[in-house]
Design a protein around this motif. Structure first.
Motif, PDB file in Angstrom:
ATOM      1  N   LYS A   1       0.816  -1.215   0.000  1.00  0.00           N
ATOM      2  CA  LYS A   1       0.000   0.000   0.000  1.00  0.00           C
ATOM      3  C   LYS A   1       0.856   1.274   0.000  1.00  0.00           C
ATOM      4  O   LYS A   1       0.505   2.259  -0.652  1.00  0.00           O
ATOM      5  CB  LYS A   1      -0.933   0.005   1.209  1.00  0.00           C
TER       6      LYS A   1
ATOM      7  N   ARG B   1       6.883   0.154  -7.679  1.00  0.00           N
ATOM      8  CA  ARG B   1       5.631   0.233  -8.432  1.00  0.00           C
ATOM      9  C   ARG B   1       5.755  -0.488  -9.773  1.00  0.00           C
ATOM     10  O   ARG B   1       6.840  -0.568 -10.348  1.00  0.00           O
ATOM     11  CB  ARG B   1       5.233   1.708  -8.621  1.00  0.00           C
ATOM     12  N   LYS B   2       4.633  -0.990 -10.269  1.00  0.00           N
ATOM     13  CA  LYS B   2       4.599  -1.721 -11.527  1.00  0.00           C
ATOM     14  C   LYS B   2       5.079  -0.845 -12.687  1.00  0.00           C
ATOM     15  O   LYS B   2       4.774   0.346 -12.770  1.00  0.00           O
ATOM     16  CB  LYS B   2       3.181  -2.194 -11.840  1.00  0.00           C
TER      17      LYS B   2
ATOM     18  N   THR C   1       1.701   1.797  -3.649  1.00  0.00           N
ATOM     19  CA  THR C   1       0.598   2.143  -4.544  1.00  0.00           C
ATOM     20  C   THR C   1       0.003   3.506  -4.240  1.00  0.00           C
ATOM     21  O   THR C   1      -0.539   4.154  -5.140  1.00  0.00           O
ATOM     22  CB  THR C   1      -0.507   1.068  -4.500  1.00  0.00           C
ATOM     23  N   ASP C   2       0.099   3.966  -2.982  1.00  0.00           N
ATOM     24  CA  ASP C   2      -0.427   5.299  -2.686  1.00  0.00           C
ATOM     25  C   ASP C   2       0.656   6.383  -2.653  1.00  0.00           C
ATOM     26  O   ASP C   2       0.404   7.521  -2.285  1.00  0.00           O
ATOM     27  CB  ASP C   2      -1.256   5.313  -1.401  1.00  0.00           C
TER      28      ASP C   2
ATOM     29  N   GLU D   1       0.669  -6.933  -8.189  1.00  0.00           N
ATOM     30  CA  GLU D   1       0.484  -5.566  -7.711  1.00  0.00           C
ATOM     31  C   GLU D   1       1.747  -4.714  -7.784  1.00  0.00           C
ATOM     32  O   GLU D   1       1.669  -3.496  -7.963  1.00  0.00           O
ATOM     33  CB  GLU D   1      -0.013  -5.589  -6.266  1.00  0.00           C
ATOM     34  N   VAL D   2       2.921  -5.335  -7.607  1.00  0.00           N
ATOM     35  CA  VAL D   2       4.184  -4.595  -7.618  1.00  0.00           C
ATOM     36  C   VAL D   2       5.224  -5.393  -8.394  1.00  0.00           C
ATOM     37  O   VAL D   2       5.052  -6.583  -8.656  1.00  0.00           O
ATOM     38  CB  VAL D   2       4.706  -4.329  -6.179  1.00  0.00           C
TER      39      VAL D   2
END
Length: 259
Positions: free
Chosen positions: A78, A212-213, A81-82, A101-102
């Motif tokens: 998280k 991050r992706k 992503t944020d 997700e990552v």
């Protein structure tokens, strides 16, 4: 005004590596209660540990200042992503589920998951049947235990400190996690002589740096930093500092960082 517009346009188009270099610092999500990977050093007034040493190495490769933000296991994805962290290096296992997700770097540590329990109570995996086992929220330990038996009763807690508190209070029969982290926490536990981490492996996983992706340029730089550290011997020196002779947790190094 033209300069401001140009700066806004740059930030909108820049990838994470560009942004990190533009601001001159990289924010790492790290643990502060998972010795020897990441823990608060009262004498120094800051976080320290195996992960922190590798984070510092990566920041040096990027040519920026490292900033450390402590995170709980359940928040490790998280914070990426944020946007609260640029990278997460927090005893985090690389898995296919998390890779949805990552993205991850090369592995910089290989962890064997085990349990901690009162001495003599757990001698094989069968003895975990119908036992209550504490695991950290947001880790992969619970899923791996359930794969062994659906009859293992899981209790999710915040972190390793809570696992050991619950174990001492009798709220669980055992705690599960990475062997090194279990031994690190056991070493500082009151009444530690009554407990052990038996040689009963559950699973193995590689710890890696999360990002991050799609941040391929940043991923390449992190991988290069890790691969170079292996080649020069710096990675082994970091390992020996935390797991070699004289360390609180002593484990032989049975892996190398490789592409």
């Amino acid at each position: 005004m033209t300069v401001l517009v140009a700066c806004i346009a740059f930030m909108a188009q820049a990838d994470d590596l560009d942004k990190i270099r533009a601001k001159g610092e990289v924010v790492f999500g790290v643990r502060n209660s998972s010795p020897p990977f990441g823990f608060f050093d009262k004498a120094r007034g800051t976080v320290t540990g195996y992960d922190i040493d590798f984070a510092t190495l990566i920041a040096r490769k990027l040519g920026v200042k490292p900033i450390f933000k402590t995170v709980e296991p359940g928040d490790r994805i998280k914070v990426l992503t944020d946007g609260r962290a640029d990278l997460v290096i927090a005893a985090m296992g690389k898995s296919a589920e998390r890779e949805k997700e990552v993205d991850f770097s090369l592995g910089y540590f290989v962890s064997t998951q085990k349990v901690v329990a009162k001495k003599g109570t757990i001698k094989d995996l069968i003895q975990l049947e119908k036992k209550t086992v504490c695991v950290s929220l947001g880790t992969s330990n619970g899923a791996k235990l359930k794969a062994i038996s659906q009859n293992i009763m899981l209790v999710e807690v915040a972190d390793y400190d809570e696992i050991f508190t619950a174990l001492q209070a009798g709220r669980c029969d055992a705690g599960s996690g990475g062997e090194a982290a279990l031994l690190g926490n056991l070493a500082k536990m009151p009444g530690k002589s009554a407990y052990e981490v038996p040689d009963v492996p559950i699973a193995s996983e590689a710890f890696a740096v999360a990002m991050r992706k799609g941040e391929t340029k940043l991923q390449q730089q992190v991988n290069e930093a890790l691969a170079t550290a292996e080649k020069t011997g710096e990675a082994e020196k970091i390992y020996d500092r935390w797991f070699g002779p004289g360390a609180a947790v002593q484990l032989p190094r049975a892996f190398k960082i490789s592409r």
